[in-house]
Design a protein around this motif. Sequence first.
Motif, PDB file in Angstrom:
ATOM      1  N   TRP A 115      85.968  -3.671  49.894  1.00 43.31           N
ATOM      2  CA  TRP A 115      85.129  -3.971  51.059  1.00 43.31           C
ATOM      3  C   TRP A 115      85.082  -2.767  52.002  1.00 43.31           C
ATOM      4  O   TRP A 115      84.009  -2.371  52.460  1.00 43.31           O
ATOM      5  CB  TRP A 115      85.665  -5.199  51.793  1.00 43.31           C
ATOM      6  N   ILE A 116      86.241  -2.178  52.269  1.00 42.92           N
ATOM      7  CA  ILE A 116      86.289  -1.022  53.167  1.00 42.92           C
ATOM      8  C   ILE A 116      85.465   0.128  52.612  1.00 42.92           C
ATOM      9  O   ILE A 116      84.706   0.787  53.338  1.00 42.92           O
ATOM     10  CB  ILE A 116      87.750  -0.605  53.414  1.00 42.92           C
ATOM     11  N   TYR A 137      82.098  15.066  61.583  1.00 41.59           N
ATOM     12  CA  TYR A 137      82.008  13.610  61.446  1.00 41.59           C
ATOM     13  C   TYR A 137      82.031  12.959  62.824  1.00 41.59           C
ATOM     14  O   TYR A 137      82.687  13.448  63.744  1.00 41.59           O
ATOM     15  CB  TYR A 137      83.197  13.060  60.650  1.00 41.59           C
ATOM     16  N   TRP A 138      81.368  11.809  62.964  1.00 43.61           N
ATOM     17  CA  TRP A 138      81.456  11.049  64.208  1.00 43.61           C
ATOM     18  C   TRP A 138      81.214   9.572  63.915  1.00 43.61           C
ATOM     19  O   TRP A 138      80.503   9.227  62.968  1.00 43.61           O
ATOM     20  CB  TRP A 138      80.455  11.562  65.249  1.00 43.61           C
ATOM     21  N   PRO A 139      81.827   8.683  64.716  1.00 47.78           N
ATOM     22  CA  PRO A 139      81.628   7.240  64.500  1.00 47.78           C
ATOM     23  C   PRO A 139      80.260   6.801  64.969  1.00 47.78           C
ATOM     24  O   PRO A 139      79.739   7.303  65.965  1.00 47.78           O
ATOM     25  CB  PRO A 139      82.736   6.607  65.343  1.00 47.78           C
ATOM     26  N   MET A 140      79.695   5.845  64.257  1.00 48.77           N
ATOM     27  CA  MET A 140      78.384   5.310  64.621  1.00 48.77           C
ATOM     28  C   MET A 140      78.447   3.857  65.082  1.00 48.77           C
ATOM     29  O   MET A 140      77.437   3.307  65.526  1.00 48.77           O
ATOM     30  CB  MET A 140      77.409   5.449  63.448  1.00 48.77           C
ATOM     31  N   VAL A 141      79.602   3.210  64.955  1.00 46.32           N
ATOM     32  CA  VAL A 141      79.762   1.831  65.432  1.00 46.32           C
ATOM     33  C   VAL A 141      80.278   1.929  66.861  1.00 46.32           C
ATOM     34  O   VAL A 141      81.484   2.058  67.098  1.00 46.32           O
ATOM     35  CB  VAL A 141      80.721   1.034  64.543  1.00 46.32           C
ATOM     36  N   THR A 142      79.369   1.909  67.807  1.00 47.45           N
ATOM     37  CA  THR A 142      79.707   2.238  69.189  1.00 47.45           C
ATOM     38  C   THR A 142      79.794   1.024  70.109  1.00 47.45           C
ATOM     39  O   THR A 142      80.139   1.174  71.282  1.00 47.45           O
ATOM     40  CB  THR A 142      78.662   3.217  69.767  1.00 47.45           C
ATOM     41  N   ASP A 143      79.487  -0.184  69.602  1.00 43.49           N
ATOM     42  CA  ASP A 143      79.621  -1.358  70.466  1.00 43.49           C
ATOM     43  C   ASP A 143      81.077  -1.829  70.468  1.00 43.49           C
ATOM     44  O   ASP A 143      81.905  -1.359  69.699  1.00 43.49           O
ATOM     45  CB  ASP A 143      78.675  -2.485  70.041  1.00 43.49           C
ATOM     46  N   ASN A 144      81.380  -2.743  71.351  1.00 38.07           N
ATOM     47  CA  ASN A 144      82.759  -3.158  71.604  1.00 38.07           C
ATOM     48  C   ASN A 144      83.174  -4.251  70.616  1.00 38.07           C
ATOM     49  O   ASN A 144      82.972  -5.435  70.859  1.00 38.07           O
ATOM     50  CB  ASN A 144      82.879  -3.665  73.044  1.00 38.07           C
ATOM     51  N   VAL A 174      93.840  -0.749  56.881  1.00 34.61           N
ATOM     52  CA  VAL A 174      92.601  -1.373  57.360  1.00 34.61           C
ATOM     53  C   VAL A 174      92.123  -0.715  58.652  1.00 34.61           C
ATOM     54  O   VAL A 174      90.953  -0.350  58.787  1.00 34.61           O
ATOM     55  CB  VAL A 174      92.804  -2.888  57.584  1.00 34.61           C
ATOM     56  N   PHE A 175      93.042  -0.531  59.599  1.00 35.65           N
ATOM     57  CA  PHE A 175      92.636  -0.063  60.925  1.00 35.65           C
ATOM     58  C   PHE A 175      92.213   1.406  60.947  1.00 35.65           C
ATOM     59  O   PHE A 175      91.337   1.780  61.738  1.00 35.65           O
ATOM     60  CB  PHE A 175      93.767  -0.284  61.922  1.00 35.65           C
ATOM     61  N   THR A 176      92.800   2.244  60.104  1.00 42.67           N
ATOM     62  CA  THR A 176      92.439   3.668  60.126  1.00 42.67           C
ATOM     63  C   THR A 176      90.966   3.887  59.789  1.00 42.67           C
ATOM     64  O   THR A 176      90.255   4.569  60.538  1.00 42.67           O
ATOM     65  CB  THR A 176      93.341   4.474  59.194  1.00 42.67           C
ATOM     66  N   PRO A 177      90.441   3.353  58.679  1.00 45.16           N
ATOM     67  CA  PRO A 177      89.010   3.542  58.411  1.00 45.16           C
ATOM     68  C   PRO A 177      88.112   2.846  59.428  1.00 45.16           C
ATOM     69  O   PRO A 177      87.021   3.348  59.731  1.00 45.16           O
ATOM     70  CB  PRO A 177      88.807   2.980  56.996  1.00 45.16           C
ATOM     71  N   LEU A 178      88.556   1.698  59.976  1.00 47.85           N
ATOM     72  CA  LEU A 178      87.746   1.044  61.002  1.00 47.85           C
ATOM     73  C   LEU A 178      87.701   1.890  62.270  1.00 47.85           C
ATOM     74  O   LEU A 178      86.657   1.994  62.924  1.00 47.85           O
ATOM     75  CB  LEU A 178      88.282  -0.353  61.303  1.00 47.85           C
ATOM     76  N   GLU A 179      88.808   2.498  62.626  1.00 44.71           N
ATOM     77  CA  GLU A 179      88.806   3.394  63.788  1.00 44.71           C
ATOM     78  C   GLU A 179      87.908   4.600  63.542  1.00 44.71           C
ATOM     79  O   GLU A 179      87.214   5.068  64.443  1.00 44.71           O
ATOM     80  CB  GLU A 179      90.224   3.852  64.095  1.00 44.71           C
ATOM     81  N   TYR A 180      87.910   5.083  62.322  1.00 42.35           N
ATOM     82  CA  TYR A 180      87.080   6.229  61.956  1.00 42.35           C
ATOM     83  C   TYR A 180      85.601   5.957  62.201  1.00 42.35           C
ATOM     84  O   TYR A 180      84.857   6.846  62.624  1.00 42.35           O
ATOM     85  CB  TYR A 180      87.323   6.549  60.483  1.00 42.35           C
ATOM     86  N   ILE A 181      85.169   4.710  61.974  1.00 43.78           N
ATOM     87  CA  ILE A 181      83.755   4.392  62.183  1.00 43.78           C
ATOM     88  C   ILE A 181      83.472   3.892  63.599  1.00 43.78           C
ATOM     89  O   ILE A 181      82.332   3.643  63.948  1.00 43.78           O
ATOM     90  CB  ILE A 181      83.228   3.377  61.142  1.00 43.78           C
ATOM     91  N   ASP A 185      89.679  -1.331  68.811  1.00 50.75           N
ATOM     92  CA  ASP A 185      90.487  -2.421  69.362  1.00 50.75           C
ATOM     93  C   ASP A 185      91.075  -3.207  68.200  1.00 50.75           C
ATOM     94  O   ASP A 185      90.358  -3.931  67.502  1.00 50.75           O
ATOM     95  CB  ASP A 185      89.636  -3.323  70.259  1.00 50.75           C
ATOM     96  N   HIS A 186      92.393  -3.080  67.985  1.00 47.96           N
ATOM     97  CA  HIS A 186      93.047  -3.644  66.817  1.00 47.96           C
ATOM     98  C   HIS A 186      94.133  -4.636  67.237  1.00 47.96           C
ATOM     99  O   HIS A 186      94.922  -4.348  68.137  1.00 47.96           O
ATOM    100  CB  HIS A 186      93.701  -2.540  65.978  1.00 47.96           C
ATOM    101  N   ARG A 187      94.190  -5.770  66.573  1.00 45.29           N
ATOM    102  CA  ARG A 187      95.225  -6.782  66.810  1.00 45.29           C
ATOM    103  C   ARG A 187      95.748  -7.243  65.446  1.00 45.29           C
ATOM    104  O   ARG A 187      95.024  -7.188  64.440  1.00 45.29           O
ATOM    105  CB  ARG A 187      94.669  -7.998  67.555  1.00 45.29           C
ATOM    106  N   SER A 188      96.989  -7.733  65.399  1.00 48.68           N
ATOM    107  CA  SER A 188      97.526  -8.204  64.111  1.00 48.68           C
ATOM    108  C   SER A 188      98.739  -9.101  64.318  1.00 48.68           C
ATOM    109  O   SER A 188      99.411  -9.053  65.348  1.00 48.68           O
ATOM    110  CB  SER A 188      97.926  -7.018  63.225  1.00 48.68           C
ATOM    111  N   THR A 189      98.993  -9.906  63.306  1.00 49.55           N
ATOM    112  CA  THR A 189     100.241 -10.644  63.183  1.00 49.55           C
ATOM    113  C   THR A 189     100.415 -10.978  61.711  1.00 49.55           C
ATOM    114  O   THR A 189      99.464 -10.850  60.915  1.00 49.55           O
ATOM    115  CB  THR A 189     100.261 -11.915  64.060  1.00 49.55           C
ATOM    116  N   ALA A 190     101.619 -11.413  61.340  1.00 43.98           N
ATOM    117  CA  ALA A 190     101.892 -11.634  59.911  1.00 43.98           C
ATOM    118  C   ALA A 190     102.977 -12.675  59.710  1.00 43.98           C
ATOM    119  O   ALA A 190     103.887 -12.824  60.533  1.00 43.98           O
ATOM    120  CB  ALA A 190     102.310 -10.332  59.237  1.00 43.98           C
ATOM    121  N   VAL A 191     102.869 -13.389  58.591  1.00 40.87           N
ATOM    122  CA  VAL A 191     103.945 -14.235  58.083  1.00 40.87           C
ATOM    123  C   VAL A 191     104.844 -13.361  57.207  1.00 40.87           C
ATOM    124  O   VAL A 191     104.353 -12.578  56.398  1.00 40.87           O
ATOM    125  CB  VAL A 191     103.382 -15.405  57.256  1.00 40.87           C
TER     126      VAL A 191
END
Length: 225
Positions: A115-116, A137-144, A174-181, A185-191
Amino acid sequence: MATILHIDSSARPGRSDTTAHGSHSRRLSARFISEWQQHRPDDTIIYRDVGTHPPTPVTGDWIHAAFTKPDQREGWMHDVLRESDMLVDELLQADIIVAGVPMYNFGMPAQMKAWIENIVRVGRTFGFDRARDGVPYWPMVTDNKTAIVLSARGDFGYNPGERVAHLNHVEGGVFTPLEYIGITDHRSTAVEYDEFGDDRTRHSIATAEAEVDRLVQSLLPRFAA
């Protein structure tokens, strides 16, 4: 109105609260959506189950098509990119991306990685220009947007600063490529303790579910009228 992109990537089709040997990450992501809808029932939920219906992996033809300018693409190139275009469109519509991502061999499932690879798209989610001053390179996903990873691990001690944190490549993967684009704003939790199957497992599930509820409460004010 808000739009949430709900992604599940576990190979297990059921949830651990409804199915024997079901998925904890599916359980957490479903809880997030259920809690959210109790407060905002009219919001749009886009559901994408990459665990049972994985995206097509990137190929040489895909790369050729993606790096060809849109007005110069041949028909087959549009065909190759059609699934990726759909996945990118879903991502761009979303205000919140909530993804159930279990740990498989210290990283994300291959289905989630596919998916990524499909949504990190030159010309759509990141720009590239060799003639650009500085970094090309520059990110194009600029909305919040907010990205949330809800994970599950067989062992324990994978959180930052803990016993085996250096072996955890899920959230960062997951967060590194999402930050790249442009999604920062990243949140997480885990079992954790899944392989133990004792009170520690049950306590970890309860703790993660409570954190999911807190995540919902922390995000709701952003969309208040």
